[in-house]
Design a protein around this motif. Structure first.
Motif, mmCIF file in Angstrom:
data_model
loop_
_atom_site.group_PDB
_atom_site.id
_atom_site.type_symbol
_atom_site.label_atom_id
_atom_site.label_comp_id
_atom_site.label_asym_id
_atom_site.label_seq_id
_atom_site.Cartn_x
_atom_site.Cartn_y
_atom_site.Cartn_z
ATOM 1 N N SER A 7 0.838 -1.193 0.000
ATOM 2 C CA SER A 7 0.000 0.000 0.000
ATOM 3 C C SER A 7 0.876 1.248 0.000
ATOM 4 O O SER A 7 1.983 1.248 0.543
ATOM 5 C CB SER A 7 -0.901 0.001 1.245
ATOM 6 N N GLY A 8 0.369 2.316 -0.627
ATOM 7 C CA GLY A 8 1.136 3.558 -0.683
ATOM 8 C C GLY A 8 0.481 4.548 -1.625
ATOM 9 O O GLY A 8 -0.598 4.290 -2.173
ATOM 10 N N PHE A 9 1.113 5.676 -1.826
ATOM 11 C CA PHE A 9 0.557 6.715 -2.691
ATOM 12 C C PHE A 9 0.983 6.497 -4.143
ATOM 13 O O PHE A 9 2.094 6.048 -4.421
ATOM 14 C CB PHE A 9 1.009 8.103 -2.224
ATOM 15 N N ALA A 10 0.071 6.816 -5.053
ATOM 16 C CA ALA A 10 0.360 6.742 -6.490
ATOM 17 C C ALA A 10 0.008 8.083 -7.124
ATOM 18 O O ALA A 10 -0.932 8.761 -6.692
ATOM 19 C CB ALA A 10 -0.453 5.624 -7.140
ATOM 20 N N THR A 11 0.744 8.454 -8.142
ATOM 21 C CA THR A 11 0.450 9.712 -8.833
ATOM 22 C C THR A 11 -0.700 9.515 -9.815
ATOM 23 O O THR A 11 -0.966 8.395 -10.271
ATOM 24 C CB THR A 11 1.671 10.215 -9.600
ATOM 25 N N LEU A 12 -1.357 10.608 -10.119
ATOM 26 C CA LEU A 12 -2.436 10.566 -11.106
ATOM 27 C C LEU A 12 -1.905 10.068 -12.445
ATOM 28 O O LEU A 12 -2.558 9.268 -13.127
ATOM 29 C CB LEU A 12 -3.046 11.962 -11.255
ATOM 30 N N GLU A 13 -0.722 10.510 -12.810
ATOM 31 C CA GLU A 13 -0.131 10.120 -14.090
ATOM 32 C C GLU A 13 0.088 8.606 -14.163
ATOM 33 O O GLU A 13 -0.179 7.975 -15.193
ATOM 34 C CB GLU A 13 1.205 10.847 -14.280
ATOM 35 N N ALA A 14 0.560 8.020 -13.057
ATOM 36 C CA ALA A 14 0.804 6.581 -13.035
ATOM 37 C C ALA A 14 -0.496 5.796 -13.156
ATOM 38 O O ALA A 14 -0.566 4.778 -13.846
ATOM 39 C CB ALA A 14 1.537 6.191 -11.755
ATOM 40 N N ILE A 15 -1.537 6.281 -12.494
ATOM 41 C CA ILE A 15 -2.836 5.597 -12.551
ATOM 42 C C ILE A 15 -3.400 5.634 -13.972
ATOM 43 O O ILE A 15 -3.861 4.623 -14.505
ATOM 44 C CB ILE A 15 -3.820 6.244 -11.561
ATOM 45 N N VAL A 16 -3.355 6.806 -14.576
ATOM 46 C CA VAL A 16 -3.887 6.964 -15.930
ATOM 47 C C VAL A 16 -3.097 6.112 -16.916
ATOM 48 O O VAL A 16 -3.657 5.485 -17.833
ATOM 49 C CB VAL A 16 -3.858 8.452 -16.343
ATOM 50 N N ALA A 17 -1.773 6.048 -16.750
ATOM 51 C CA ALA A 17 -0.934 5.268 -17.658
ATOM 52 C C ALA A 17 -1.200 3.774 -17.520
ATOM 53 O O ALA A 17 -1.193 3.039 -18.511
ATOM 54 C CB ALA A 17 0.539 5.572 -17.397
ATOM 55 N N ASP A 18 -1.459 3.313 -16.297
ATOM 56 C CA ASP A 18 -1.660 1.874 -16.073
ATOM 57 C C ASP A 18 -3.040 1.409 -16.532
ATOM 58 O O ASP A 18 -3.212 0.271 -16.972
ATOM 59 C CB ASP A 18 -1.467 1.552 -14.595
ATOM 60 N N ARG A 19 -4.045 2.272 -16.416
ATOM 61 C CA ARG A 19 -5.406 2.011 -16.865
ATOM 62 C C ARG A 19 -6.001 0.685 -16.362
ATOM 63 O O ARG A 19 -6.287 -0.227 -17.159
ATOM 64 C CB ARG A 19 -5.492 2.047 -18.394
ATOM 65 N N PRO A 20 -6.186 0.543 -15.053
ATOM 66 C CA PRO A 20 -6.910 -0.639 -14.561
ATOM 67 C C PRO A 20 -8.335 -0.648 -15.105
ATOM 68 O O PRO A 20 -8.849 0.379 -15.575
ATOM 69 C CB PRO A 20 -6.891 -0.454 -13.047
ATOM 70 N N ASP A 21 -8.989 -1.815 -15.057
ATOM 71 C CA ASP A 21 -10.342 -1.924 -15.604
ATOM 72 C C ASP A 21 -11.362 -1.120 -14.799
ATOM 73 O O ASP A 21 -12.282 -0.523 -15.360
ATOM 74 C CB ASP A 21 -10.771 -3.395 -15.639
ATOM 75 N N PHE A 22 -11.199 -1.129 -13.475
ATOM 76 C CA PHE A 22 -12.101 -0.388 -12.585
ATOM 77 C C PHE A 22 -11.279 0.258 -11.477
ATOM 78 O O PHE A 22 -10.167 -0.185 -11.175
ATOM 79 C CB PHE A 22 -13.125 -1.328 -11.922
ATOM 80 N N ILE A 23 -11.849 1.296 -10.880
ATOM 81 C CA ILE A 23 -11.301 1.789 -9.620
ATOM 82 C C ILE A 23 -12.334 1.512 -8.534
ATOM 83 O O ILE A 23 -13.542 1.550 -8.782
ATOM 84 C CB ILE A 23 -10.930 3.288 -9.665
#
Length: 296
Positions: free
Chosen positions: A218-234
């Motif tokens: 667990s930890g913090f993630a940047t918005l850019e990293a989340i958008v780049a990874d594109r999981p199916d759902f949040i």
């Protein structure tokens, strides 16, 4: 009638009486009466100074056994049993008021203030420390441990059976595809594989997308990293379209709103996942319902 049987019989009437007589004096008088009943039944009187042990205690103990609960016990955002907690004394979380009440056992979180726990121990208090539950097995072990502490192992087994039943229901409705789900909270906090949220996802055949961000913890993630990874759902705790503060505003960032409209957001309230305990069957049922809503 045996003392324990009398306590069971009084349980429902006691809570009703407190609700109708909510003044501090009435609650104090009733607390004293119940403490006497607990002693007569030979059951331990217990104080909780952690929000997760609060909820275990309220589920498994008799009202007469509960000396007091943590400062966050009435916080509806964190506590699944916040409404019930209002019928009990709220403690400061410090050692002084606990020492005054002289409980037989103090239950606490392992990661709360160490100085408080050490002071209670030095004063001869029995302190039972509960770690963060990171798996379903952890949850079951903690339910059973609390059941043993309060003298009601039968109630603990009933809660474990309730959890097993919810898991069985969920596995009958597993996701048709192995979707990747990112559990995302305020300021970009991501729940890793070491979390109860990740354990809930795996029950329904989902995988935790945190690993795709470069870490299994667990930890913090940047918005850019989340958008780049594109999981199916949040997976989020609040489905409203209004941010209360800067911390929650990230979840409504235009980039996330575009990629994750309501149909790609799984919503499970925080009070169902912040602790591992008797609320987990409700969390599992909610996850299954959300998967059906989004077509998972």
């Amino acid at each position: 009638m045996p003392p324990v049987a009398r306590l069971h019989r009084l349980r429902k009437a006691i809570r009703s009486w407190i609700g109708q007589n909510s003044s501090g004096l009435a609650a104090a008088v009733l607390t004293l009466t119940l403490a006497t009943q607990a002693q007569a039944a030979g059951l331990p009187r217990v104080a909780s100074i952690n929000v997760c042990t609060d909820q275990l205690l309220m589920t498994l103990a008799d009202p007469a056994q509960i000396v007091g609960l943590s400062p966050y016990s009435r916080d509806a955002a964190r506590s699944w049993a916040a409404a019930e907690a209002r019928t009990y004394r709220r403690l400061s979380g410090e050692a002084e008021d606990v020492l005054t009440l002289k409980p037989d056992v103090v239950v606490a979180g392992l990661y709360m203030k160490r100085a408080t726990r050490q002071l209670l121990k030095r004063q001869g208090m029995r302190v039972a420390e509960f770690d963060i539950a990171r798996s379903i097995d952890d949850v079951k072990a903690q339910i059973r441990r609390m059941g043993d502490l309060v003298g009601h192992p039968d109630r603990a087994e009933a809660q474990v059976a309730r959890l097993d039943a919810a898991i069985a229901r969920a596995r009958k409705a597993v996701a048709r595809k192995p979707y990747r789900v990112l559990a995302l909270s305020r300021r970009g906090w991501v729940s890793g594989d070491d979390s109860i949220t990740s354990a809930l996802l795996s029950i329904t055949g989902l995988s935790n997308a945190a690993a795709g961000l470069g870490s299994h913890a667990s930890g913090f993630a940047t918005l850019e990293a989340i958008v780049a990874d594109r999981p199916d759902f949040i997976l989020i705790s609040d489905g409203r379209d209004v941010a209360e503060d800067e911390g929650s505003a990230l979840l409504l960032h235009p980039a996330l709103e575009k990629l994750y409209p309501p149909s790609r957001r799984i919503v499970i309230p925080e009070d169902l996942t912040v602790c591992g305990g008797p609320m987990l069957p409700d969390a599992i049922d909610r996850l299954v319902a959300e998967l059906k809503r989004v077509g998972g």
